[in-house]
Design a protein around this motif. Structure first.
Motif, mmCIF file in Angstrom:
data_model
loop_
_atom_site.group_PDB
_atom_site.id
_atom_site.type_symbol
_atom_site.label_atom_id
_atom_site.label_comp_id
_atom_site.label_asym_id
_atom_site.label_seq_id
_atom_site.Cartn_x
_atom_site.Cartn_y
_atom_site.Cartn_z
ATOM 1 N N GLY A 74 34.445 54.213 39.998
ATOM 2 C CA GLY A 74 33.538 53.115 39.697
ATOM 3 C C GLY A 74 33.402 52.895 38.205
ATOM 4 N N THR A 75 33.316 54.000 37.474
ATOM 5 C CA THR A 75 33.210 53.905 36.020
ATOM 6 C C THR A 75 34.513 53.387 35.432
ATOM 7 N N ALA A 76 35.624 53.809 36.002
ATOM 8 C CA ALA A 76 36.918 53.339 35.512
ATOM 9 C C ALA A 76 37.039 51.822 35.672
ATOM 10 N N CYS A 77 36.535 51.311 36.779
ATOM 11 C CA CYS A 77 36.543 49.848 36.987
ATOM 12 C C CYS A 77 35.804 49.153 35.861
ATOM 13 N N VAL A 78 34.667 49.729 35.539
ATOM 14 C CA VAL A 78 33.823 49.140 34.514
ATOM 15 C C VAL A 78 34.513 49.234 33.164
ATOM 16 N N ALA A 79 35.233 50.317 32.940
ATOM 17 C CA ALA A 79 35.968 50.475 31.685
ATOM 18 C C ALA A 79 37.066 49.417 31.583
ATOM 19 N N ALA A 80 37.728 49.168 32.696
ATOM 20 C CA ALA A 80 38.748 48.128 32.696
ATOM 21 C C ALA A 80 38.126 46.773 32.398
ATOM 22 N N ALA A 81 36.971 46.523 33.032
ATOM 23 C CA ALA A 81 36.280 45.262 32.778
ATOM 24 C C ALA A 81 35.930 45.133 31.301
ATOM 25 N N ALA A 82 35.568 46.257 30.684
ATOM 26 C CA ALA A 82 35.193 46.228 29.269
ATOM 27 C C ALA A 82 36.373 45.762 28.412
ATOM 28 N N SER A 83 37.555 46.298 28.735
ATOM 29 C CA SER A 83 38.748 45.866 28.004
ATOM 30 C C SER A 83 38.967 44.377 28.135
ATOM 31 N N LEU A 84 38.770 43.893 29.362
ATOM 32 C CA LEU A 84 39.000 42.471 29.617
ATOM 33 C C LEU A 84 37.942 41.603 28.952
ATOM 34 N N LEU A 85 36.746 42.158 28.793
ATOM 35 C CA LEU A 85 35.654 41.390 28.200
ATOM 36 C C LEU A 85 35.719 41.372 26.681
ATOM 37 N N ALA A 86 36.263 42.440 26.113
ATOM 38 C CA ALA A 86 36.143 42.659 24.674
ATOM 39 C C ALA A 86 36.571 41.468 23.806
ATOM 40 N N GLY B 34 33.635 34.977 36.678
ATOM 41 C CA GLY B 34 33.344 35.619 37.963
ATOM 42 C C GLY B 34 34.318 36.736 38.285
ATOM 43 N N ALA B 35 35.546 36.599 37.820
ATOM 44 C CA ALA B 35 36.522 37.649 38.085
ATOM 45 C C ALA B 35 36.088 38.951 37.426
ATOM 46 N N ILE B 36 35.524 38.838 36.235
ATOM 47 C CA ILE B 36 35.039 40.038 35.551
ATOM 48 C C ILE B 36 33.819 40.589 36.272
ATOM 49 N N TYR B 37 32.934 39.691 36.648
ATOM 50 C CA TYR B 37 31.771 40.150 37.401
ATOM 51 C C TYR B 37 32.227 40.902 38.646
ATOM 52 N N ALA B 38 33.268 40.369 39.278
ATOM 53 C CA ALA B 38 33.762 40.993 40.505
ATOM 54 C C ALA B 38 34.250 42.404 40.219
ATOM 55 N N LEU B 39 34.948 42.561 39.094
ATOM 56 C CA LEU B 39 35.469 43.882 38.759
ATOM 57 C C LEU B 39 34.331 44.866 38.502
ATOM 58 N N VAL B 40 33.324 44.418 37.769
ATOM 59 C CA VAL B 40 32.172 45.281 37.518
ATOM 60 C C VAL B 40 31.481 45.624 38.836
ATOM 61 N N ALA B 41 31.320 44.600 39.654
ATOM 62 C CA ALA B 41 30.627 44.805 40.929
ATOM 63 C C ALA B 41 31.427 45.713 41.850
ATOM 64 N N LEU B 42 32.748 45.668 41.709
ATOM 65 C CA LEU B 42 33.601 46.513 42.551
ATOM 66 C C LEU B 42 33.218 47.982 42.376
ATOM 67 N N GLY C 51 28.879 47.734 49.569
ATOM 68 C CA GLY C 51 29.980 48.528 50.092
ATOM 69 C C GLY C 51 31.202 47.713 50.483
ATOM 70 N N SER C 52 31.166 46.416 50.250
ATOM 71 C CA SER C 52 32.328 45.615 50.660
ATOM 72 C C SER C 52 33.151 45.166 49.454
#
Lengths: 248, 299, 343
Positions: free
Chosen positions: B208-220, B27-35, B247-248
């Motif tokens: 927003g894309t940077a967040c997703v990139a960070a999530a990618a590192s964490l997921l890899a 869920g923490a990763i989902y949260a980062l992607v969703a952020l 938006g929250s």
């Protein structure tokens, strides 16, 4: 024809309309005026079914229509126009009006023909094929009016149909509205353009801070000190008297 | 176990709890992607359908940095996050921003178009085969009794929290952050104040894309990457954002955790595929019953 | 004197005539296949267009209606041995029921715009997962394989044309999809000239204004989604009869939803010709891409979709009224030049 009794509408803590009552008899033209923010459009919205009043009732032709959906109210014979016009931009003028016509007319060809006729009545006869989105403000107001007329209403609610029009256009619309009344349609209108109100109305109501503060013929309410104060501020009536401005 | 007439398997409380813990990390990763998604929505008012493919591309970037240059996926964050930001900035400025006239579905469609292009570029370039990053500490971890937590999971949780906090601080205390919040609240007024709104849009999209990139590192370390992996994540990300409130930030965090846990428990009881149904079901129910989500504002 | 309306009518006659005559005029099997694929995508787009183009409710999950019809068509034949001519009515009905269900929930709860799009996607995904999991009902991931009929006498009865005698084995499926597409044309044409169509378009343009004029937006939108589902279901029925196979991915995967969207939006939403034009355009571009770029870079999947995606974004940015809009602009310019002295 229309009886609104003690209508109240609240938005959270804000009371937009407070115990407003008004009547419109068949064949009349009645105006609803008042300063900006008085709650006129909110009252219209409650009458026409776009908002549900918290208290009070709306009776059309003896039938209680309080809180009914707008499309049901339209079928019963009351139709409203909008302050900020809402043309069907992707459709032509004729197609726009035909949508109104279809309320009572099922056939496409008949509806289009009737739309053409109504368009002529409001002066849009030459623009039937134009896209409604391309028209000027005046044009769009006429489309809005024509669309409402095409539903063959008994009672027409016009919300600031003259806003944004120049003097000539106002005179034209005034004539058109009189013709509509002569054809048997009752009219309740919200208006700021005072010359039109004076010329058209049989009676007028004045709304201020959500309450009806005056009612009567246009001349009567123009001289009502409460009305003057509503528009010009507290004490204005006294100041005008002492400055020698005649209220006669 | 009998639940609503369905014959569900029986699990010990420990197992269920263990699933829930796994869910928290996921869920923490989902949260980062969703952020990232909720930021883009909050500022630009667009629902970014391409969010999943941006995740997928980032995951490929992390993979290739590892397979070609031997860079550890967590270190790769230093490259991939700025890279992601730039990519997102340019994408918004030169592509998506051009479709910004008219109904909001048009922009959603445009992001759908972008996602299709990106997904198929990946398919074309990298083929459909799954790629896996192998790190030596893959299976080491801590034994918490009910469940064994591996380092990648811990890193994911910590990483997400740190990044979320950093982003919150950025939005609160920096000038750009304030400009972003201004545009989010009132874009016309912000323009009148001299803020370059198009630039802020692109910055937000970039973040927003940077967040997703960070999530990618964490997921890899734990997730395989293949061209369609983004599509899987997009629905989950949408559900998180809708649950948490468009938006929250807080909503994205809380929503992510709730969805992570729900998905894992759903998977436990309903099996792999039906577990996904819980996501769809939550999404639909929220939209029908409480579209503003838990923390969103009524528009 | 040729007026615009008459010219349009002649155009339609020519187009439909050409489509009817195609199997006789075109000898290349490959081109006939190409046209058939184009018509199939056009039908998907046509179905979508009813709800999306005319109704203004953009669905991202139209595979729901394709897939439900396909599964019903396949399963009822496979499990119960019913005649395909009977099952097709149930397939259509099932699709419409699903449409009514999704529509009722969405419209009753006031979902519009992007939220509606995403909810339809969620429903399609849910059905995707369910069809994979409810193995006893749908055969799960294995899919449903219908037996191939090789007896020419039974071709019509089994609605299978592969072994159907010289003419039908070549053109049977083609005429099936063409007939279905013509039904789609008829329905959208009806929308252009009917009270319901006018009311639907009014709701699309401005729901409040439409209500004020006596239109019940909920009823109209429900009608639109049911009609849309019905037309889209025809594509599902055709697919099963032609390919004799359906599985969860084919039925409810994003592919069909995206195909429908592409055809309708690139061609021109809210027009009768749009989906066909859009489908023809992207399939031609796809062929071209495979021949040229594919040949250069090796025959790898994805090239055509990359192009389609780019075209979609370009259309959305610069030509929101699609190819039909472009044609209309060109037509008006042409007519203006021609009728220069007659103004």
């Amino acid at each position: 024809m229309l009886e609104v009794s003690s209508l109240t509408k609240r938005f959270g803590g804000l009371v937009a309309v407070n115990g407003a009552s008004l009547t419109v008899a068949e064949g009349e033209i009645v105006s609803l005026i008042g300063p900006n923010g008085a709650g006129k459009t909110t009252l219209f919205a409650c009458i026409a079914g776009f908002l549900k009043p918290n208290e009070g009732s709306v009776v059309l032709d003896g039938r209680n229509i309080t809180g009914r959906k707008p499309h049901e109210i339209c079928r019963r014979g009351m139709v409203r126009t909008f302050q900020v016009v809402k043309p069907f931009a992707g459709l032509s003028v004729q197609e726009n009006i035909a949508v109104g016509a279809h309320t009572r007319i099922a056939g496409r060809a008949d509806a289009l023909a009737f739309a053409g006729k109504i368009a002529g009545q409001v002066g849009l006869g030459a623009m039937l094929d134009q896209s409604a989105g391309d028209l000027t403000v005046a044009g769009r107001k006429r489309v809005e009016l024509a669309r409402a007329l095409a539903t063959q209403p008994k009672l027409l609610l016009l919300d600031e149909v003259m806003a944004g029009l120049n003097a000539t256009e106002i005179l034209e619309i005034v004539t058109i509205i009189q013709q509509i009344r002569d054809a048997g349609v009752t009219i309740l209108l919200i208006e700021h353009v005072m010359q039109a109100v004076m010329k058209l109305s049989d009676r007028a109501y004045v709304l201020n801070y959500g309450e009806i503060i005056a009612e009567g013929s246009p001349v009567e309410i123009a001289h009502d000190p409460k009305v003057v104060e509503a528009y010009l501020g507290h004490g204005a009536s006294e100041r005008m008297k002492s400055a020698g401005v005649s209220n006669a | 176990m009998d639940f609503l007439g369905l014959n569900l398997p029986s699990y010990s409380l420990e197992t269920v709890f263990g699933s829930a813990i796994s869910g928290v990390f996921l869920g923490a990763i989902y949260a980062l992607v969703a952020l990232g998604l909720t930021l883009i929505y909050g500022v630009l008012h667009i629902i970014n359908f391409a969010h999943g493919t941006l995740l997928m591309l980032s995951m490929y970037a992390v993979f290739f940095l590892w397979s070609l240059f031997g860079i550890d996926p967590y270190l790769a964050m230093l490259i991939v996050v700025p890279g992601g930001y730039l990519f997102g900035y340019v994408l918004q400025r030169s592509v998506i921003g051009r479709t910004n006239h008219g109904r909001d579905e048009i922009i959603l469609l445009a992001t759908l178009g972008v996602s299709i292009v990106l997904e198929n570029v990946a398919l074309f370039a990298f083929s459909a085969n799954e790629r896996n990053v192998q790190v030596p500490y893959d299976f080491d971890g801590i034994d918490l009794g009910v469940v064994y937590v591996v380092w990648p999971q811990i890193a994911a949780l910590v990483g997400s929290l740190v990044i979320t906090a950093a982003l919150w601080g950025f939005m609160r205390f920096t000038d750009t952050g304030k400009a972003i919040r201004a545009v989010a609240k009132e874009r016309h007024g912000a323009r009148l104040m001299g803020i370059n709104v198009e630039h802020i849009f692109a910055v937000s999209f970039g973040i927003g894309t940077a967040c997703v990139a960070a999530a990618a590192s964490l997921l890899a370390p734990t997730y395989a990457v293949f061209p369609q992996v983004g599509y899987l994540f997009v629905l989950i990300a949408f559900t998180v954002v809708v649950l948490g409130g468009m938006g929250s930030f807080v909503g994205a965090l809380v929503g992510g955790l709730i969805i992570g846990v729900t998905e894992q428990i759903g998977r436990l009881y309903l099996g792999e595929s039906l577990g996904l149904i819980t996501i769809s079901a939550i999404f639909i129910l929220i939209l029908l019953l409480r579209p503003t989500g838990l923390f969103g504002q009524k528009s | 004197m040729m007026d615009s309306g008459n010219m349009q009518r002649i155009g339609w006659v020519v187009l439909i005539g050409a489509l009817l005559a195609a199997p006789f005029a075109i000898s290349s099997g490959r081109w006939m296949d190409f046209i058939e694929i184009t018509l199939f995508a056009a039908l998907l787009g046509q179905g979508w267009n009813i709800l999306g183009g005319y109704g203004g409710q953009y669905s991202f999950g139209h595979a729901l209606f394709f897939g439900t019809a396909a599964y019903l068509q396949a399963l009822l034949q496979y499990k119960l041995g019913w005649s395909p001519w009977l099952t097709l009515w149930i397939a259509i009905g099932g699709s419409v029921a699903v449409g009514a269900f999704v529509g009722f929930l969405s419209f009753r709860y006031g979902l519009r715009g992007s939220y509606f799009a995403l909810v339809t996607l969620a429903f399609a995904e849910a059905f995707h997962v369910l069809s994979r999991s409810l193995v006893t009902v749908t055969e799960g991931g294995r899919g449903v394989q219908l037996p191939l009929n090789q007896d020419p006498e039974q071709a019509l009865a089994t609605f299978q044309f592969t072994f159907a005698g010289p003419f039908l084995s070549e053109a049977g499926y083609y005429y099936t999809i063409l007939a279905f597409l013509l039904i789609g044309f008829a329905v959208t044409g009806w929308l252009n000239h009917s009270r319901f169509g006018a009311q639907l378009q009014a709701v699309r343009e401005d729901e409040d204004a439409a209500s004020a004029l006596g239109i019940d937006p909920f009823r109209v939108k429900m009608g639109a989604i049911c009609l849309s589902a019905a037309v889209t279901s025809l594509a599902g029925i055709y697919y099963v009869q032609k390919f004799l196979f359906v599985d969860p991915g084919i039925a409810y995967g994003p592919g069909k939803s995206v195909e429908a969207l592409f055809a309708a939006i690139i061609g021109g939403v809210g027009t009768v010709l749009g989906p066909l034009l859009g489908s023809a355009f992207i399939h031609l571009v796809g062929e071209f891409a495979k021949e040229t770029i594919g040949a250069m870079l090796g025959d790898r999947p994805g090239v055509d979709l990359i192009l389609f995606g780019i075209i979609l974004v370009l259309i959305l940015a610069y030509m929101p009224r699609g190819l039909v809009g472009l044609l209309e602009v060109l037509w008006r310019k042409f007519m203006a030049k021609r009728g220069g002295g007659n103004a």
